[in-house]
Write a protein that holds these residues in place. Structure first.
Motif, PDB file in Angstrom:
ATOM      1  N   UNK A  89       1.501  -1.054  -0.094  1.00  0.00           N
ATOM      2  CA  UNK A  89       0.054   0.344  -0.206  1.00  0.00           C
ATOM      3  C   UNK A  89       1.083   1.056  -0.154  1.00  0.00           C
ATOM      4  N   UNK A  90       0.897   2.210  -0.933  1.00  0.00           N
ATOM      5  CA  UNK A  90       1.268   3.210  -0.787  1.00  0.00           C
ATOM      6  C   UNK A  90       0.258   4.659  -0.354  1.00  0.00           C
ATOM      7  N   UNK A  91       1.106   5.105   0.982  1.00  0.00           N
ATOM      8  CA  UNK A  91       0.643   6.609   0.893  1.00  0.00           C
ATOM      9  C   UNK A  91       1.590   7.621   1.057  1.00  0.00           C
ATOM     10  N   UNK A  92       0.143   8.652   1.941  1.00  0.00           N
ATOM     11  CA  UNK A  92       0.910  10.522   2.167  1.00  0.00           C
ATOM     12  C   UNK A  92       0.683  10.187   3.163  1.00  0.00           C
ATOM     13  N   UNK A  93       2.458  10.712   4.016  1.00  0.00           N
ATOM     14  CA  UNK A  93       2.063  11.644   4.974  1.00  0.00           C
ATOM     15  C   UNK A  93       2.857  12.896   5.910  1.00  0.00           C
ATOM     16  N   UNK A  94       2.460  13.590   6.223  1.00  0.00           N
ATOM     17  CA  UNK A  94       0.552  13.979   5.925  1.00  0.00           C
ATOM     18  C   UNK A  94      -0.178  13.959   5.377  1.00  0.00           C
ATOM     19  N   UNK A  95      -2.107  13.916   5.405  1.00  0.00           N
ATOM     20  CA  UNK A  95      -2.304  13.846   4.563  1.00  0.00           C
ATOM     21  C   UNK A  95      -2.596  15.621   3.732  1.00  0.00           C
ATOM     22  N   UNK A  96      -2.978  15.889   2.145  1.00  0.00           N
ATOM     23  CA  UNK A  96      -3.099  17.579   2.378  1.00  0.00           C
ATOM     24  C   UNK A  96      -4.550  17.788   2.714  1.00  0.00           C
ATOM     25  N   UNK A  97      -4.512  18.917   2.687  1.00  0.00           N
ATOM     26  CA  UNK A  97      -6.451  19.450   3.153  1.00  0.00           C
ATOM     27  C   UNK A  97      -7.367  18.475   2.362  1.00  0.00           C
ATOM     28  N   UNK A  98      -7.287  18.463   0.471  1.00  0.00           N
ATOM     29  CA  UNK A  98      -8.075  17.679   0.176  1.00  0.00           C
ATOM     30  C   UNK A  98      -8.134  16.146   0.323  1.00  0.00           C
ATOM     31  N   UNK A  99      -7.177  15.669   1.227  1.00  0.00           N
ATOM     32  CA  UNK A  99      -7.444  14.169   1.076  1.00  0.00           C
ATOM     33  C   UNK A  99      -8.718  13.943   2.319  1.00  0.00           C
ATOM     34  N   UNK A 100      -9.270  12.602   2.475  1.00  0.00           N
ATOM     35  CA  UNK A 100     -11.465  12.941   3.163  1.00  0.00           C
ATOM     36  C   UNK A 100     -10.031  11.889   4.583  1.00  0.00           C
ATOM     37  N   UNK A 101     -10.193  13.106   5.548  1.00  0.00           N
ATOM     38  CA  UNK A 101      -9.834  11.872   6.994  1.00  0.00           C
ATOM     39  C   UNK A 101     -10.414  11.171   7.011  1.00  0.00           C
ATOM     40  N   UNK A 102     -12.114  10.932   6.641  1.00  0.00           N
ATOM     41  CA  UNK A 102     -12.553   9.278   7.259  1.00  0.00           C
ATOM     42  C   UNK A 102     -11.770   7.758   6.642  1.00  0.00           C
ATOM     43  N   UNK A 103     -11.184   8.120   5.278  1.00  0.00           N
ATOM     44  CA  UNK A 103     -10.619   7.381   4.117  1.00  0.00           C
ATOM     45  C   UNK A 103      -9.374   7.280   5.004  1.00  0.00           C
ATOM     46  N   UNK A 104      -8.693   7.905   5.121  1.00  0.00           N
ATOM     47  CA  UNK A 104      -7.297   7.690   5.949  1.00  0.00           C
ATOM     48  C   UNK A 104      -7.420   7.023   6.370  1.00  0.00           C
TER      49      UNK A 104
END
Length: 110
Positions: free
Chosen positions: A62-77
């Protein structure tokens, strides 16, 4: 990473699928389809359910980004973070521009 097993590019570049030879585990290959706030109701299906379905297949990476930016849905993270804590370990990180991409690998069964 270039195996026939599917892996999830949750917040990276879709080109990773091609460059690694990985199978795409969902018809929503662009990460924004599953993680972006503006896409939450745009794909014609329950994106959270699709994300859970893919995660239930135990993608090898799984590839992800940390921290997610403001365009990303916290619920999905939150969905992905829960699975990462239970079944994955950090295999590596790389800076892409000003972002840090993380690559998580599925824990091996003992």
């Amino acid at each position: 990473m270039g195996s026939a097993k599917a892996w999830l590019d949750f917040d990276g570049e879709p080109m990773l699928y091609y460059r690694t030879g990985a199978c795409i585990p969902t018809r929503y290959a662009f990460p924004g389809h599953l993680n972006a706030i503006k896409e939450l109701n745009a794909i014609g299906t329950d994106g959270a359910a699709e994300l859970r379905r893919v995660l239930a297949t135990n993608p090898s990476v799984i590839v992800t980004t940390n921290p997610p930016d403001a365009l990303r849905a916290p619920s999905r993270y939150a969905i992905v973070d829960g699975v990462l804590r239970q079944r994955y370990h950090l295999a590596g990180e790389v800076r892409v521009g000003r972002l840090m991409r993380q690559v998580y690998a599925l824990n091996r069964r003992r």
